[in-house]
Motif scaffolding. Structure first.
Motif, mmCIF file in Angstrom:
data_model
loop_
_atom_site.group_PDB
_atom_site.id
_atom_site.type_symbol
_atom_site.label_atom_id
_atom_site.label_comp_id
_atom_site.label_asym_id
_atom_site.label_seq_id
_atom_site.Cartn_x
_atom_site.Cartn_y
_atom_site.Cartn_z
ATOM 1 N N TRP A 21 0.881 -1.573 0.198
ATOM 2 C CA TRP A 21 0.193 -0.226 -0.752
ATOM 3 C C TRP A 21 1.132 1.080 0.045
ATOM 4 C CZ3 TRP A 21 -4.540 -1.096 -0.814
ATOM 5 C CH2 TRP A 21 -5.302 -2.615 -0.177
ATOM 6 N N ARG A 22 0.853 2.597 -0.705
ATOM 7 C CA ARG A 22 1.660 3.590 -0.732
ATOM 8 C C ARG A 22 0.920 4.507 -0.127
ATOM 9 N NH1 ARG A 22 1.531 8.129 -4.087
ATOM 10 N NH2 ARG A 22 3.884 8.999 -4.384
ATOM 11 N N MET A 23 0.792 4.865 0.799
ATOM 12 C CA MET A 23 -0.586 5.469 1.856
ATOM 13 C C MET A 23 0.515 7.054 1.806
ATOM 14 S SD MET A 23 -1.656 5.406 5.719
ATOM 15 C CE MET A 23 -0.505 6.029 6.736
ATOM 16 N N GLU A 24 -0.429 7.980 1.505
ATOM 17 C CA GLU A 24 -0.016 9.547 1.210
ATOM 18 C C GLU A 24 -0.580 10.388 3.355
ATOM 19 O OE1 GLU A 24 -1.111 11.983 -2.172
ATOM 20 O OE2 GLU A 24 -0.546 10.138 -3.100
ATOM 21 N N VAL A 25 0.244 10.907 2.986
ATOM 22 C CA VAL A 25 -0.367 11.367 5.216
ATOM 23 C C VAL A 25 -0.733 13.165 4.793
ATOM 24 C CG1 VAL A 25 0.005 11.890 7.245
ATOM 25 C CG2 VAL A 25 0.830 9.389 6.010
ATOM 26 N N HIS A 26 -1.570 13.453 4.487
ATOM 27 C CA HIS A 26 -1.833 14.967 3.642
ATOM 28 C C HIS A 26 -2.228 15.571 5.261
ATOM 29 C CE1 HIS A 26 -1.945 14.620 -0.695
ATOM 30 N NE2 HIS A 26 -2.671 13.400 -0.150
ATOM 31 N N ASP A 27 -1.504 16.956 5.517
ATOM 32 C CA ASP A 27 -2.067 17.525 6.982
ATOM 33 C C ASP A 27 -3.692 18.083 7.102
ATOM 34 O OD1 ASP A 27 0.856 17.630 7.662
ATOM 35 O OD2 ASP A 27 1.213 19.519 7.165
ATOM 36 N N ARG A 28 -3.999 18.390 5.879
ATOM 37 C CA ARG A 28 -5.472 18.685 5.559
ATOM 38 C C ARG A 28 -5.996 18.925 4.394
ATOM 39 N NH1 ARG A 28 -8.325 22.673 8.959
ATOM 40 N NH2 ARG A 28 -10.070 24.222 8.314
ATOM 41 N N LEU A 29 -7.094 17.718 4.625
ATOM 42 C CA LEU A 29 -7.659 17.695 3.074
ATOM 43 C C LEU A 29 -9.298 18.540 2.990
ATOM 44 C CD1 LEU A 29 -6.817 14.633 1.570
ATOM 45 C CD2 LEU A 29 -6.246 17.013 0.731
ATOM 46 N N GLY A 30 -10.018 18.679 2.083
ATOM 47 C CA GLY A 30 -11.643 18.603 1.825
ATOM 48 C C GLY A 30 -11.627 17.112 2.240
ATOM 49 N N SER A 31 -11.715 16.061 1.427
ATOM 50 C CA SER A 31 -12.080 15.248 1.377
ATOM 51 C C SER A 31 -11.238 14.255 0.833
ATOM 52 C CB SER A 31 -13.770 14.879 0.955
ATOM 53 O OG SER A 31 -14.298 13.260 0.217
ATOM 54 N N THR A 32 -10.469 13.587 2.012
ATOM 55 C CA THR A 32 -10.043 11.705 1.156
ATOM 56 C C THR A 32 -10.699 11.163 -0.230
ATOM 57 O OG1 THR A 32 -10.293 10.053 2.557
ATOM 58 C CG2 THR A 32 -8.685 11.770 3.121
ATOM 59 N N SER A 33 -12.135 11.376 -0.039
ATOM 60 C CA SER A 33 -12.339 10.214 -1.302
ATOM 61 C C SER A 33 -12.930 11.066 -2.779
ATOM 62 C CB SER A 33 -13.657 9.686 -0.504
ATOM 63 O OG SER A 33 -13.472 8.812 -0.205
ATOM 64 N N ASP A 34 -12.915 12.756 -1.930
ATOM 65 C CA ASP A 34 -12.990 12.793 -3.577
ATOM 66 C C ASP A 34 -11.436 13.760 -4.068
ATOM 67 O OD1 ASP A 34 -16.009 13.533 -3.302
ATOM 68 O OD2 ASP A 34 -15.142 15.813 -2.116
ATOM 69 N N LEU A 35 -10.217 13.540 -3.591
ATOM 70 C CA LEU A 35 -8.825 13.292 -3.830
ATOM 71 C C LEU A 35 -8.833 12.561 -4.750
ATOM 72 C CD1 LEU A 35 -6.609 14.894 -4.321
ATOM 73 C CD2 LEU A 35 -5.483 14.379 -2.422
ATOM 74 N N CYS A 36 -8.902 11.458 -4.006
ATOM 75 C CA CYS A 36 -8.767 9.991 -5.199
ATOM 76 C C CYS A 36 -9.608 10.080 -6.265
ATOM 77 C CB CYS A 36 -9.893 8.627 -3.962
ATOM 78 S SG CYS A 36 -8.778 8.188 -2.911
ATOM 79 N N LYS A 37 -10.691 10.491 -6.085
ATOM 80 C CA LYS A 37 -12.159 10.678 -7.267
ATOM 81 C C LYS A 37 -11.261 12.078 -8.682
ATOM 82 C CE LYS A 37 -16.268 10.417 -6.868
ATOM 83 N NZ LYS A 37 -17.412 10.765 -6.410
ATOM 84 N N ASN A 38 -10.405 12.561 -8.370
ATOM 85 C CA ASN A 38 -10.462 13.737 -8.957
ATOM 86 C C ASN A 38 -9.135 13.173 -9.547
ATOM 87 O OD1 ASN A 38 -12.290 15.792 -8.212
ATOM 88 N ND2 ASN A 38 -10.302 16.895 -6.189
ATOM 89 N N ARG A 39 -8.250 12.479 -9.329
ATOM 90 C CA ARG A 39 -7.343 11.975 -9.563
ATOM 91 C C ARG A 39 -7.784 11.322 -11.160
ATOM 92 N NH1 ARG A 39 -2.637 11.024 -5.210
ATOM 93 N NH2 ARG A 39 -2.311 12.917 -4.043
ATOM 94 N N LEU A 40 -8.972 10.220 -10.364
ATOM 95 C CA LEU A 40 -9.534 9.366 -11.724
ATOM 96 C C LEU A 40 -9.658 9.796 -12.317
ATOM 97 C CD1 LEU A 40 -10.840 7.167 -9.091
ATOM 98 C CD2 LEU A 40 -9.680 6.172 -10.171
ATOM 99 N N ASP A 41 -10.576 10.896 -12.718
ATOM 100 C CA ASP A 41 -10.965 12.030 -13.051
ATOM 101 C C ASP A 41 -10.010 12.719 -14.408
ATOM 102 O OD1 ASP A 41 -13.870 11.302 -12.197
ATOM 103 O OD2 ASP A 41 -13.684 13.047 -11.271
ATOM 104 N N ALA A 42 -8.913 12.413 -13.646
ATOM 105 C CA ALA A 42 -7.475 13.616 -14.447
ATOM 106 C C ALA A 42 -6.901 12.521 -14.862
ATOM 107 C CB ALA A 42 -6.902 14.184 -13.120
ATOM 108 N N GLY A 43 -7.568 10.879 -14.912
ATOM 109 C CA GLY A 43 -6.710 9.910 -15.527
ATOM 110 C C GLY A 43 -4.868 9.628 -14.569
ATOM 111 N N GLN A 44 -5.306 10.259 -13.622
ATOM 112 C CA GLN A 44 -4.168 9.707 -12.189
ATOM 113 C C GLN A 44 -4.047 8.556 -11.504
ATOM 114 O OE1 GLN A 44 -3.426 13.583 -11.125
ATOM 115 N NE2 GLN A 44 -2.537 14.299 -12.983
ATOM 116 N N GLY A 45 -5.184 8.119 -11.834
ATOM 117 C CA GLY A 45 -5.472 7.083 -10.906
ATOM 118 C C GLY A 45 -3.934 5.649 -10.686
#
Length: 264
Positions: A21-45
Motif C-alpha cells: 500500500w502506498r499511503m499519502e499523509v496530508h495535513d489537511r484536505l477537504g475530502s480524502t475520497s474526493d481527492l481520489c476521484k479527482n485523480r481518477l477523473d484526471a487519468g491519474q488513478g
C-alpha cells in the motif's frame, strides 16, 4: 502571498502478495475520497493508493450526510483500479468492516463492546463510532473503487439526534491517525487474502461473529417505507434478512436502526 502547497509524506506498507500500500499523509484536505476521484477523473488513478488526512474539512458519509471531523480522527480513502477493483461492490462493506473492526479491537480496553452494524457502520458501546462509504465507477474503460473510512478516535462531533462515540471515551491510550491507518491497511490485506482464498462464505461467517446478534430488534427505513423485525442473518450475497410478523424479509438497502420493536 499564496502559500506553497505542502507535499504529503508517503509511507509504504508491505502487503502479503509482495506489493505494498502506498499511503499519502496530508495535513489537511477537504475530502480524502474526493481527492481520489479527482485523480481518477484526471487519468491519474493508481491502484493501492491510500489517502490519509490528519484534518478533513468536507468529509462525506452515507446518504449524502456530512462526516464531521473535529480533528484527531481517522479520515482514510483507498483507491483501487483495474485488477485491484475485483471485489464486487456489494461485498466491500463486509470486507472493509471486518478490517476496521479488527484494527480498532486492538485499542479497545476490556469491558467495552465493539460491534459491526449492517451494512457499513461500527459501533462502540452501542453508539456509532465509524462508517464506510463505497464509491465505484469507470474511467477510460477501466473500473475503479474508492473505499472511504471515517472513524472517531480522539473526538466525536455533536450532532443533534445522533448518539456517537469515539475511542477516547474508553480511556487509555488513543493511537494517532497514521498508526490506526497502518493497522487498518494491514487487516484489510488479511481479509482480502481470505476472501480470495475462501470466497464470501468466510467473510459472511466472520462478519456474523462480530456483528449484531441474531434476534436483535431492528427498524429499517427504506425510502418512504419503515418496517420492524429482528435480525435473522445474512444471505450468501450479504443481503440482510429481517424476521417480521409476515415472515422473513430481504433488505437490499435502507437505514438500519438497532432499536426495540414496537409490538403494539
Amino acid at each position: 502571498m499564496t502559500q506553497p502547497a505542502i507535499c504529503p509524506s508517503v509511507v509504504s506498507i508491505p502487503r502479503g502478495n509482495g506489493g505494498a500500500w502506498r499511503m499519502e499523509v496530508h495535513d489537511r484536505l477537504g475530502s480524502t475520497s474526493d481527492l481520489c476521484k479527482n485523480r481518477l477523473d484526471a487519468g491519474q488513478g493508481e491502484d493501492g493508493i491510500a489517502i490519509l488526512a490528519l484534518k478533513q474539512t468536507a468529509g462525506r458519509g452515507s446518504r449524502g450526510r456530512e462526516w464531521h471531523d473535529p480533528g484527531g480522527n481517522l479520515a482514510l480513502s483507498i483507491m483501487l483500479v483495474g485488477p485491484g477493483a475485483v471485489v464486487p461492490v456489494g461485498l466491500w462493506p463486509f470486507i472493509a468492516g471486518l478490517a476496521l473492526h479488527d484494527a480498532m479491537a486492538g485499542y479497545v480496553p476490556p469491558g467495552h463492546a465493539l460491534e459491526l452494524k449492517w451494512p457499513n457502520d461500527l459501533l462502540l458501546d452501542g453508539r456509532k463510532m465509524a462508517g464506510i462509504l463505497i464509491e465505484t465507477g469507470t474511467e477510460g474503460g477501466v473500473s475503479w473503487q474508492v473505499i472511504g473510512i471515517g472513524a472517531n478516535l480522539r473526538g466525536r462531533p455533536d450532532i443533534a439526534g445522533r448518539a456517537l462515540s469515539c475511542l477516547a471515551d474508553c480511556g487509555g491510550d488513543v493511537p494517532a491517525a497514521p498508526e490506526m491507518a497502518r493497522a487498518l491497511l494491514h487487516h484489510l490485506d488479511l481479509w482480502l487474502a481470505r476472501y480470495g482464498a475462501h470466497g464470501f462464505d468466510a467473510i459472511r461467517a466472520a462478519w456474523l461473529e462480530r456483528g449484531h446478534a441474531i434476534g436483535t430488534p431492528i427498524r429499517v427505513a427504506a425510502g418512504n417505507q419503515q418496517f420492524t423485525g429482528t435480525f435473522a442473518g445474512l444471505e450468501d450475497d450479504g443481503i440482510l434478512l429481517l424476521r417480521t410478523s409476515a415472515g422473513v424479509r430481504r433488505v437490499v438497502t435502507g437505514e438500519v436502526l438497532l432499536a426495540p420493536v414496537n409490538r403494539e
